[in-house]
Scaffold this motif. Structure first.
Motif, PDB file in Angstrom:
ATOM      1  N   LEU A  18       0.801  -1.190  -0.200  1.00 51.25           N
ATOM      2  CA  LEU A  18       0.220   0.015   0.050  1.00 51.25           C
ATOM      3  C   LEU A  18       0.932   1.300  -0.022  1.00 51.25           C
ATOM      4  CD1 LEU A  18      -2.796  -1.114   2.550  1.00 51.25           C
ATOM      5  CD2 LEU A  18      -2.887  -0.910   0.168  1.00 51.25           C
ATOM      6  N   VAL A  19       2.033   1.258  -0.748  1.00 47.68           N
ATOM      7  CA  VAL A  19       2.800   2.282  -0.995  1.00 47.68           C
ATOM      8  C   VAL A  19       2.155   3.445  -1.612  1.00 47.68           C
ATOM      9  CG1 VAL A  19       5.122   3.330  -1.704  1.00 47.68           C
ATOM     10  CG2 VAL A  19       4.843   0.927  -0.918  1.00 47.68           C
ATOM     11  N   SER A  20       1.625   4.288  -1.078  1.00 48.14           N
ATOM     12  CA  SER A  20       0.950   5.508  -1.689  1.00 48.14           C
ATOM     13  C   SER A  20       0.523   6.677  -0.320  1.00 48.14           C
ATOM     14  CB  SER A  20      -0.743   5.110  -1.784  1.00 48.14           C
ATOM     15  OG  SER A  20      -1.464   6.051  -2.662  1.00 48.14           O
ATOM     16  N   SER A  21       0.761   7.869  -1.304  1.00 51.97           N
ATOM     17  CA  SER A  21       0.452   9.204  -0.479  1.00 51.97           C
ATOM     18  C   SER A  21      -1.147   9.545  -0.296  1.00 51.97           C
ATOM     19  CB  SER A  21       1.378  10.470  -0.875  1.00 51.97           C
ATOM     20  OG  SER A  21       0.820  10.593  -2.329  1.00 51.97           O
ATOM     21  N   ASN A  22      -1.827   9.228  -1.205  1.00 52.79           N
ATOM     22  CA  ASN A  22      -3.050   9.528  -1.373  1.00 52.79           C
ATOM     23  C   ASN A  22      -3.633   8.263  -0.756  1.00 52.79           C
ATOM     24  OD1 ASN A  22      -5.727   9.908  -2.113  1.00 52.79           O
ATOM     25  ND2 ASN A  22      -5.327  11.343  -3.567  1.00 52.79           N
TER      26      ASN A  22
ATOM     27  N   THR B 296      -4.967  16.556   4.996  1.00 56.38           N
ATOM     28  CA  THR B 296      -3.450  16.107   4.935  1.00 56.38           C
ATOM     29  C   THR B 296      -2.856  15.870   6.129  1.00 56.38           C
ATOM     30  OG1 THR B 296      -3.744  17.651   2.588  1.00 56.38           O
ATOM     31  CG2 THR B 296      -1.455  16.995   3.832  1.00 56.38           C
ATOM     32  N   MET B 297      -2.050  15.069   6.102  1.00 48.32           N
ATOM     33  CA  MET B 297      -1.227  14.727   7.215  1.00 48.32           C
ATOM     34  C   MET B 297       0.352  14.974   6.919  1.00 48.32           C
ATOM     35  SD  MET B 297      -2.637  10.992   8.602  1.00 48.32           S
ATOM     36  CE  MET B 297      -3.563  10.369   7.243  1.00 48.32           C
ATOM     37  N   LYS B 298       0.858  15.809   7.657  1.00 50.98           N
ATOM     38  CA  LYS B 298       2.569  15.953   7.667  1.00 50.98           C
ATOM     39  C   LYS B 298       2.932  15.580   8.856  1.00 50.98           C
ATOM     40  CE  LYS B 298       3.444  20.089   6.207  1.00 50.98           C
ATOM     41  NZ  LYS B 298       3.523  21.613   6.285  1.00 50.98           N
ATOM     42  N   ILE B 299       3.778  14.267   8.825  1.00 50.06           N
ATOM     43  CA  ILE B 299       4.390  13.570   9.909  1.00 50.06           C
ATOM     44  C   ILE B 299       5.908  13.781   9.721  1.00 50.06           C
ATOM     45  CG2 ILE B 299       4.352  11.338  11.165  1.00 50.06           C
ATOM     46  CD1 ILE B 299       1.601  10.786   9.953  1.00 50.06           C
TER      47      ILE B 299
ATOM     48  N   GLY C 254      -1.863   3.632   3.976  1.00 51.67           N
ATOM     49  CA  GLY C 254      -0.885   3.972   3.209  1.00 51.67           C
ATOM     50  C   GLY C 254       0.721   3.794   3.835  1.00 51.67           C
ATOM     51  N   ARG C 255       1.490   3.670   2.957  1.00 51.87           N
ATOM     52  CA  ARG C 255       3.031   3.740   3.475  1.00 51.87           C
ATOM     53  C   ARG C 255       3.497   4.749   2.735  1.00 51.87           C
ATOM     54  NH1 ARG C 255       6.771  -1.528   4.049  1.00 51.87           N
ATOM     55  NH2 ARG C 255       5.654  -1.379   6.275  1.00 51.87           N
ATOM     56  N   GLN C 256       4.623   5.475   3.302  1.00 53.58           N
ATOM     57  CA  GLN C 256       5.330   6.422   2.563  1.00 53.58           C
ATOM     58  C   GLN C 256       6.964   6.454   3.457  1.00 53.58           C
ATOM     59  OE1 GLN C 256       4.717   9.023  -0.172  1.00 53.58           O
ATOM     60  NE2 GLN C 256       3.947   7.116  -0.330  1.00 53.58           N
ATOM     61  N   THR C 257       7.960   6.881   2.669  1.00 53.57           N
ATOM     62  CA  THR C 257       9.310   7.024   3.065  1.00 53.57           C
ATOM     63  C   THR C 257       9.550   8.363   3.463  1.00 53.57           C
ATOM     64  OG1 THR C 257       9.891   4.829   2.002  1.00 53.57           O
ATOM     65  CG2 THR C 257      11.433   6.251   2.683  1.00 53.57           C
ATOM     66  N   THR C 258      10.186   8.308   4.426  1.00 48.79           N
ATOM     67  CA  THR C 258      10.574   9.851   4.932  1.00 48.79           C
ATOM     68  C   THR C 258      11.773  10.423   4.171  1.00 48.79           C
ATOM     69  OG1 THR C 258      12.233   9.051   6.604  1.00 48.79           O
ATOM     70  CG2 THR C 258       9.853   9.591   7.573  1.00 48.79           C
TER      71      THR C 258
ATOM     72  N   ILE D  78      -8.776  11.713   4.338  1.00 52.43           N
ATOM     73  CA  ILE D  78     -10.209  12.649   4.649  1.00 52.43           C
ATOM     74  C   ILE D  78     -10.092  12.567   6.213  1.00 52.43           C
ATOM     75  CG2 ILE D  78     -11.542  12.043   2.597  1.00 52.43           C
ATOM     76  CD1 ILE D  78     -12.730  10.041   5.739  1.00 52.43           C
ATOM     77  N   PHE D  79     -11.029  13.423   6.848  1.00 53.56           N
ATOM     78  CA  PHE D  79     -10.839  13.679   8.405  1.00 53.56           C
ATOM     79  C   PHE D  79     -11.507  12.603   8.804  1.00 53.56           C
ATOM     80  CE2 PHE D  79     -11.500  15.558  12.370  1.00 53.56           C
ATOM     81  CZ  PHE D  79     -10.430  16.626  12.490  1.00 53.56           C
ATOM     82  N   PRO D  80     -10.779  11.731   9.826  1.00 51.69           N
ATOM     83  CA  PRO D  80     -11.293  10.733  10.212  1.00 51.69           C
ATOM     84  C   PRO D  80     -12.590  10.964  11.243  1.00 51.69           C
ATOM     85  CG  PRO D  80      -9.002  10.835  11.047  1.00 51.69           C
ATOM     86  CD  PRO D  80      -9.381  12.094  10.417  1.00 51.69           C
ATOM     87  N   GLY D  81     -13.352  10.066  11.223  1.00 48.67           N
ATOM     88  CA  GLY D  81     -14.458   9.830  12.205  1.00 48.67           C
ATOM     89  C   GLY D  81     -14.189   9.499  13.371  1.00 48.67           C
ATOM     90  N   TRP D  82     -15.427   8.774  14.334  1.00 46.74           N
ATOM     91  CA  TRP D  82     -14.917   8.308  15.649  1.00 46.74           C
ATOM     92  C   TRP D  82     -15.739   7.039  15.781  1.00 46.74           C
ATOM     93  CZ3 TRP D  82     -18.824   8.379  19.342  1.00 46.74           C
ATOM     94  CH2 TRP D  82     -20.078   9.041  18.968  1.00 46.74           C
ATOM     95  N   TYR D  83     -15.545   6.547  16.798  1.00 47.93           N
ATOM     96  CA  TYR D  83     -16.417   5.337  17.221  1.00 47.93           C
ATOM     97  C   TYR D  83     -16.504   5.113  18.728  1.00 47.93           C
ATOM     98  CZ  TYR D  83     -11.733   3.119  16.804  1.00 47.93           C
ATOM     99  OH  TYR D  83     -10.471   2.831  16.763  1.00 47.93           O
TER     100      TYR D  83
END
Length: 250
Positions: free
Chosen positions: A73-77, A88-91, A140-144, A155-160
């Motif tokens: 699952l190597v993908s940024s989207n 958008t997540m900037k980690i 997803g997976r990305q490399t720093t 998309i903004f996560p929901g909750w449970y």
């Protein structure tokens, strides 16, 4: 022994109440725990994920819904077919073994539930009746890069039930050795992104915050939220950006 540690040992961290069945929701307990190799006027506050000290970010359970084959699952989207408020997540990943310098070349896996509280790759059980076993959204997976940064479009996560809004993260070094499993917390309160998004019925967030578990009583974040808190900017109309730093012993 801390209640959180005791529950984690039993695999029960995040279970809001043993007496309340978790139907049609995603959770971090009791499911198959297969492991895998413009700015709003909110009261959001956060350190961007760093307490300012060069110490390893607290580890947390991967929960019952980890990505089964993350290398595929190597993908940024990671949106896939999910709908919701743009996010958008900037980690940033830093290395405590190098005075918290940026850690380049690290593998970063993320996963979270959709706006309705469901995870992909699981389902068809009493915990999550909706069956999403054959799809892979919001993973997803990305490399720093040289700045230790990975970016994800989501998309903004929901909750449970039983959990505050959160994102799961698993970090590996370049050779695939696991360095840390942790979670990212979201600022809460009147005017926060969590409050505004969950009031956005036009975007499909229909539950509001009735029955929501806040960070202060969440079994994962209640004793470590300051070290796992993100910074969030943006708006419902324009989307939100999460910025967060995670320290690992690389």
């Amino acid at each position: 022994m801390e209640r959180k540690d005791f529950l984690r040992g039993l695999g029960l961290v995040g279970l809001g109440s043993l007496a309340i069945p978790m139907i049609n929701s995603c959770s971090k307990d009791n499911e198959d725990s297969s492991s895998g190799s413009g700015t709003d006027s909110s009261t959001d506050s956060g350190s961007g994920g760093s307490s300012g000290s060069c110490t390893v970010t607290p580890s947390e359970t991967a929960g019952p819904f980890p990505t089964k084959v993350p290398a595929s699952l190597v993908s940024s989207n990671i949106v896939s077919d999910r709908t919701g408020v743009a996010f958008t997540m900037k980690i940033y990943i830093k290395n405590t073994n190098a005075s918290c310098a940026a850690l380049a070349g690290a593998l970063v896996d993320v996963w979270h539930c959709d706006k309705d509280g469901y995870y992909s790759e699981y389902g068809g059980t009493s915990m999550q009746q909706a069956d999403f076993t054959s799809v892979h959204f919001l993973r997803g997976r990305q490399t720093t890069d040289t700045n230790g940064l990975v970016l994800f479009t989501s998309i903004f996560p929901g909750w449970y039930q039983g959990r505050a809004t959160h994102i799961h993260v698993h970090i590996y070094n370049a050779s695939g050795k696991s360095l840390l499993v942790t979670q990212i917390a979201f600022p809460e309160g009147t005017g926060s992104a969590v409050a505004l998004v969950n009031a956005s019925t036009a975007n499909g967030y229909t539950k509001g915050l009735n029955g929501y578990t806040y960070n202060a009583t969440d079994n994962v974040f209640s004793d470590s939220v300051s070290e796992e808190m993100s910074t969030i900017t943006g708006s419902v109309a324009d989307g939100y950006v999460l910025t967060h730093t995670i320290n690992v012993a690389g």
